[in-house]
Enzyme design. Sequence first.
Site, mmCIF file in Angstrom:
data_model
loop_
_atom_site.group_PDB
_atom_site.id
_atom_site.type_symbol
_atom_site.label_atom_id
_atom_site.label_comp_id
_atom_site.label_asym_id
_atom_site.label_seq_id
_atom_site.Cartn_x
_atom_site.Cartn_y
_atom_site.Cartn_z
ATOM 1 N N THR A 100 37.792 32.716 31.241
ATOM 2 C CA THR A 100 38.277 34.089 31.136
ATOM 3 C C THR A 100 37.171 34.904 30.478
ATOM 4 O O THR A 100 36.887 34.732 29.293
ATOM 5 C CB THR A 100 39.569 34.163 30.311
ATOM 6 O OG1 THR A 100 40.590 33.416 30.983
ATOM 7 C CG2 THR A 100 40.026 35.617 30.159
ATOM 8 N N LYS A 175 43.758 38.729 35.348
ATOM 9 C CA LYS A 175 44.018 37.939 34.137
ATOM 10 C C LYS A 175 44.138 38.826 32.909
ATOM 11 O O LYS A 175 45.072 38.681 32.110
ATOM 12 C CB LYS A 175 42.895 36.916 33.952
ATOM 13 C CG LYS A 175 42.948 36.116 32.636
ATOM 14 C CD LYS A 175 44.126 35.177 32.577
ATOM 15 C CE LYS A 175 44.241 34.455 31.230
ATOM 16 N NZ LYS A 175 43.263 33.401 31.053
#
Length: 309
Positions: A100, A175
């Site tokens: 991420t 995300k």
Amino acid sequence: MNRKIAFVGLGNMGGPMAANLVKAGYAVTGFDPSPAACEQAVEKGVVLAGSAAEAAAGAEAVITMLPTGDHVLDVYLGRRGDTPLLEAVPPDALLIDCSTIAVQDARTAASHAVEAGHRAIDAPVSGGVVGAAAGTLTFMVGADEADIDEARTILEPMAGRVVHCGGVGAGQAAKICNNMILGISMIAVSEAFVLGERLGLTHQALFDVASTASGQCWALTTNCPVPGPAPTSPANRDYAPGFASPLMAKDLALAMKAADATLTDVRLGRLATDLYRDFAVGSGRTRDFSAIIEQVRQEPFEPAQEVTR
């Protein structure tokens, strides 16, 4: 199957993910600087390499699961003095970054990969350590249409769901937007439970109402911040992290970076970011993000001034 996959980053998430690829019949060669992570990966059938580049040699696909965009670029480009992974992997390999990281970092990494003669996608995950172990992660994929089918065959042994969100960078965008919703929601649920406590409601009573009414959300029904009502909640295990508070703080900071770049007004997102940033460096640094309820209980309160007309 014997298709060779390289896996760089065998920590709390990457280790179980690599193990699920081994179970699916892939030949997985991995690298991680942590001896403990390497030892656990070997127990699950991963073959160890001495570096990221060594792991990538001869692999048809490379998965990275690393802490930051800088780490991904360091590995791809060899910026720490190691052999660049992009030089070691065979031509036209598929590079799958499951970290991420910032949207721009994902696009920069993919651009370098394409320039080196490879294909690249971003595929961050949701589902935490439990989902990584169970093979039920949700992958949010940013990829060209030409690469998504091949990516699915590699991701599916680790996944409950694979969602193609758009072109490169779109997975990271999805995300951080999702986790901004989650961070804000968990604070709202925590505040409601603290208010309920002080009004004399039991946790179970509030849960029974809100979980079947308009307050229903994942932060309540799956990750309820108080012990008892939701069996899956880390609150039942003294907030042992499924998704640690520092990771939530990191993801919210990435969302704020994107908000600044796009001139987006995200006032609740900024407040959640401030709360989790402070919590993650204090009592929450080793705890699940749902433990933010303890911060809510402890915050000093100043009643709002009544408006006179």
